[in-house]
Scaffold this motif. Structure first.
Motif, PDB file in Angstrom:
ATOM      1  N   SER A 198      75.383   6.155  43.457  1.00  0.00           N
ATOM      2  CA  SER A 198      74.389   6.124  42.393  1.00  0.00           C
ATOM      3  C   SER A 198      72.997   5.828  42.937  1.00  0.00           C
ATOM      4  CB  SER A 198      74.778   5.061  41.360  1.00  0.00           C
ATOM      5  OG  SER A 198      73.761   4.892  40.408  1.00  0.00           O
ATOM      6  N   LEU A 222      71.528   7.794  38.301  1.00  0.00           N
ATOM      7  CA  LEU A 222      71.753   9.201  38.602  1.00  0.00           C
ATOM      8  C   LEU A 222      72.763   9.355  39.729  1.00  0.00           C
ATOM      9  CD1 LEU A 222      68.019  10.366  38.733  1.00  0.00           C
ATOM     10  CD2 LEU A 222      69.542  10.435  36.752  1.00  0.00           C
ATOM     11  N   TRP A 252      71.154   6.469  30.939  1.00  0.00           N
ATOM     12  CA  TRP A 252      69.739   6.173  30.744  1.00  0.00           C
ATOM     13  C   TRP A 252      69.697   5.142  29.625  1.00  0.00           C
ATOM     14  CZ3 TRP A 252      65.394  10.313  29.582  1.00  0.00           C
ATOM     15  CH2 TRP A 252      64.196   9.642  29.326  1.00  0.00           C
ATOM     16  N   ILE A 291      73.199  12.339  34.756  1.00  0.00           N
ATOM     17  CA  ILE A 291      72.603  11.104  34.256  1.00  0.00           C
ATOM     18  C   ILE A 291      73.770  10.255  33.775  1.00  0.00           C
ATOM     19  CG2 ILE A 291      70.991  10.062  32.638  1.00  0.00           C
ATOM     20  CD1 ILE A 291      69.587  12.749  32.444  1.00  0.00           C
TER      21      ILE A 291
END
Length: 213
Positions: free
Chosen positions: A95, A86, A75, A72
């Protein structure tokens, strides 16, 4: 979602998460209680007001069809608006991002293709093959039940939340950490289970964001 759409997305998402992984579940601690500690209401109000933040970490998925890990990279949560970036921690692919609100989501694949839906859970299910309640997850990741639906909370003998059950999911809080000054400890590792699906999220860093006017 049409069959061709899922057929298009599944190979890319499978590549993202194809590195094999094993999620070992620690036994539930003894002495849990459903009686909240005296400071729970205050703690819940504080964390409920903490709705502008960003975190980074690692996601591990285990399900019958495939298993794997992903980073991650970010976020970012600003009220009800979220953006997840991600990438595969093993294959170095570009990504993949998820951006939206409770009633809308846009998925951007590494090749730049974008897909939109008014049903975020349905799009994630079409892309990955498993259910992910994104709206609820923004609450669960802070150690809170989502506003919609019945829930059960279990605490350990130190008054820390250990288990949350809601919407058919069981959320185990494996570790807490004081990431943000002035806030109660936040989850550093959680494991979410539903039927034969297991998702583990490990938070490396968590930061508060200023709310924009």
């Amino acid at each position: 979602m049409t069959r061709w759409f899922r057929w298009l997305l599944l190979p890319l998402l499978a590549t993202l998460l194809q590195a094999c992984t094993s999620i070992a579940l620690a036994p539930l601690p003894e002495g849990m209680t459903d009686q909240p500690p005296a400071d729970w209401s205050r703690r819940a109000r504080t964390l409920g007001g903490f709705d502008h933040w960003q975190l980074s970490g690692k996601l591990a998925v285990r399900q019958p069809s495939d298993s794997g890990t992903a980073l991650i990279n970010q976020w970012r949560q600003e009220g009800e608006h979220y953006r997840l970036a991600l990438s595969s921690s093993f294959l170095g692919v570009g990504s993949t991002s998820l951006e939206g609100t409770p009633g809308f989501i846009e998925l951007t694949l590494p090749n730049g293709d974008r897909y939109q839906s008014g049903d975020p859970e349905a799009l994630v299910a079409a892309a990955t093959g498993w259910q992910l309640p994104l709206t609820s997850l923004t609450w669960w990741i802070r150690g809170l039940p989502a506003p919609e639906g019945d829930f059960q909370l279990l605490f350990d003998d130190r008054g820390q939340l250990t288990l949350l059950r809601q919407s058919g999911w069981e959320i185990r809080y494996d570790r807490w950490q004081a990431f943000v000054p002035g806030l109660p400890p936040l989850p550093a590792r959680i494991t979410a289970l539903k039927e034969d699906k297991r998702v583990r999220l490990v938070v490396a860093d968590w930061q508060a964001l200023e709310a924009t006017p």
